[in-house]
Design an enzyme around this catalytic site. Structure first.
Site, PDB file in Angstrom:
ATOM      1  CB  CYS A  22     -19.431   3.057 -26.598  1.00  7.37           C
ATOM      2  SG  CYS A  22     -18.764   2.669 -28.212  1.00  7.37           S
ATOM      3  N   GLY A  51       0.775  -1.238   0.000  1.00  7.59           N
ATOM      4  CA  GLY A  51       0.000   0.000   0.000  1.00  7.59           C
ATOM      5  C   GLY A  51       0.804   1.284   0.000  1.00  7.59           C
ATOM      6  NE  ARG A  85      -4.689   3.103 -10.499  1.00 16.92           N
ATOM      7  CZ  ARG A  85      -4.306   4.317 -10.164  1.00 16.92           C
ATOM      8  NH1 ARG A  85      -3.921   5.182 -11.064  1.00 16.92           N
ATOM      9  NH2 ARG A  85      -4.317   4.681  -8.906  1.00 16.92           N
TER      10      ARG A  85
HETATM   11  C1  LIG Z   1      -3.022  -5.293  -3.387  1.00 15.97           C
HETATM   12  C2  LIG Z   1      -2.345  -5.850  -2.208  1.00 15.97           C
HETATM   13  C3  LIG Z   1      -1.016  -5.509  -1.933  1.00 15.97           C
HETATM   14  C4  LIG Z   1      -0.252  -4.485  -2.733  1.00 15.97           C
HETATM   15  O1  LIG Z   1      -0.771  -3.204  -2.637  1.00 15.97           O
HETATM   16  P1  LIG Z   1       0.027  -1.990  -3.306  1.00 15.97           P
HETATM   17  O2  LIG Z   1      -0.813  -0.817  -3.052  1.00 15.97           O
HETATM   18  O3  LIG Z   1       0.146  -2.301  -4.759  1.00 15.97           O
HETATM   19  O4  LIG Z   1       1.365  -1.916  -2.643  1.00 15.97           O
HETATM   20  C5  LIG Z   1      -0.403  -6.151  -0.882  1.00 15.97           C
HETATM   21  N1  LIG Z   1      -1.050  -7.058  -0.120  1.00 15.97           N
HETATM   22  C6  LIG Z   1      -2.330  -7.390  -0.351  1.00 15.97           C
HETATM   23  C7  LIG Z   1      -2.988  -8.396   0.511  1.00 15.97           C
HETATM   24  C8  LIG Z   1      -3.025  -6.802  -1.385  1.00 15.97           C
HETATM   25  O5  LIG Z   1      -4.304  -7.113  -1.585  1.00 15.97           O
END
Ligand SMILES: *Cc1c(COP(=O)(O)O)cnc(C)c1O
Length: 443
Positions: free
Chosen positions: A372, A260, A341
């Site tokens: 479309c 994240g 996105r």
């Molecule tokens: C999507 C996800 C990640 C990676 O998230 P990023 O924002 O791309 O770093 C890591 N762990 C889990 C469980 C996820 O679902």
């Protein structure tokens, strides 16, 4: 050829993953071309067509190494869903990373490059029997369980000793877009910490003779900017580790904090403070573990976006320019099928014209796709050269993560290729989808 420094490329870095919005190796030439990984964008477009997703291998490896350098004690797991392709999984394997996959499909890609099974982690809130069976057959190192039904199902399928982690919803608000906030209560992921479900899930795992508890997992969301959100997650998760010990008498050996880590999408946006994160993570973990008198667990992190997003640039050709009453619409040969996105999260991008000298005079424009849907917008209200016209080449940086991954073939438009660039060399990693591909499944 003389190189003019881009404003974004000139900014100084504040941490190991900070820096430029486009890959660091990119530079703008005075004739207006953009060089990515040593290869001019005009040459990439001429050879591979447009739209075309370009990935700079050196940039990916640089970001991987930065993570490992800053967190040498942690196991770094690439979130394979962010850029699922064999070459990229291969780069991650060669850099010593682990890999997280969400389905038998992603696992098939990992298997096809011989990704070491013990370093593969299986995720997701729904794993169908095929996913579990494929993971067990390959012998993946860990499976992250997400529901009571799944613990029972996996317990029935697994041979002795399958290592599992329990996915916990720690109730931490990461202050990110609702669609990618996964750590708060009352959403579909994980076992709630507050309700006691997480502790109960650990008990269920311990009761399954086929399963071994490897650790606890949480993932608070994506595009998380605040280190404090992770500190709060650590605090709560160590509290749970202590509760597991007092309730069930077992030590939790591993703590997976998920991914994240935010990246900048627009010039001037902040980068996640990775060095600060590593430091504050250690402090919080040591403090909380000492306070609860539990051993410090081994840490795992699962970056996806922060390893690959900024290594990607997508090239589009302008097909037409419509000057409306109050705005100009620049329509390109791709759109929501290669980048949903903006429609999903209101994501924003910087767009530039490349491949020709451009006048100083600029005008507001909205870059739209070919599909479309009125919501098929790639970049709203961006500033582009006033003389933009059909045939111009556009470069959109920061398209390495969740672009190829989220692409569809809406309107039966074939998905774009992925072209790897490295030190002036190009390599086709994923070819463009053809009409034959599209017809193959339609019986
Ligand atoms: C999507 C996800 C990640 C990676 O998230 P990023 O924002 O791309 O770093 C890591 N762990 C889990 C469980 C996820 O679902």
């Amino acid at each position: 050829m003389p190189i003019a420094q881009l404003p974004a490329a000139a900014s100084t870095s504040r941490s190991a993953t900070s820096g430029t919005v486009p890959p660091r190796s990119s530079a703008r030439l005075v004739d207006g071309d953009l060089v990515i990984g040593g290869v001019p964008a005009t040459r990439l477009a001429a050879r591979f067509g447009t739209p075309c997703q370009v990935v700079d291998e050196a940039e990916v490896r640089r970001r991987v190494r930065a993570f490992r350098e800053v967190l040498p004690e942690a196991e770094v797991v690439f979130a394979g869903k962010s850029l699922p392709c064999r070459a990229v999984y291969g780069w991650m394997a060669s850099e010593g990373l682990s890999l997280d996959v969400c389905s038998a499909g992603e696992l098939a890609v990992a298997r096809s490059v011989g990704f070491p099974a013990e370093r593969v982690v299986l995720h997701d809130n729904v794993k169908i029997a095929e996913d579990l069976k494929a993971a067990l057959a390959y012998g993946v190192g860990r499976i992250v369980v997400d529901s009571f039904d799944e613990i029972a199902q996996l317990g029935a399928l697994a041979g002795p000793g399958q290592r599992v982690m329990v996915r916990v919803t720690p109730g931490v608000d990461a202050h990110t877009h609702r669609a990618i906030a996964t750590g708060v209560e009352d959403q579909k992921f994980g076992f709630s910490l507050a309700s006691g479900a997480a502790l109960e899930a650990v008990r269920c795992v311990l009761e399954q003779p086929g399963l071994r508890l490897a650790g606890l997992h949480c993932h608070i969301g994506s595009q998380v900017r605040r280190v404090a959100a992770y500190e709060e997650a650590v605090r709560r998760m160590v509290g749970l580790i202590a509760a597991v010990r007092s309730s069930h008498g077992v030590e939790v050996a591993e703590l997976d904090l998920g991914g994240g880590f935010a990246v900048p999408y627009l010039p001037g946006e902040d980068t996640f403070d990775l060095v600060g994160f590593a430091h504050r993570l250690r402090v919080a973990l040591n403090y909380e573990c000492a306070a609860h008198r539990v051993p410090v667990p081994r840490v795992l992190v699962e970056p996806g976006r922060s390893l690959v997003a900024n290594a990607g640039v997508t090239l589009y050709r302008v097909i037409t320019v419509k000057r409306g009453v109050s705005r100009t619409f620049v329509a390109v040969d791709g759109g929501m099928s290669d980048n949903p996105r903006p429609a999903l999260y209101g994501a924003r991008y910087a767009v530039r014209v490349v491949g020709r000298p451009t006048p100083l005079r600029r005008a507001p424009a909205t870059v739209v796709g070919r599909h479309c849907e009125a919501g098929d917008v790639l970049a709203e209200d961006v500033s582009l050269p006033a003389d933009i016209h059909a045939g111009d080449l556009l470069a959109v940086p920061v398209t390495g993560a969740y672009h190829h991954a989220l692409a569809s073939n809406y309107n039966l438009v074939g998905r774009p290729p992925i072209v790897g660039v490295l030190n002036g060399e190009t390599r086709l990693l994923v070819r463009r989808e053809t009409e034959e591909d599209l017809l193959r499944r339609d019986m």
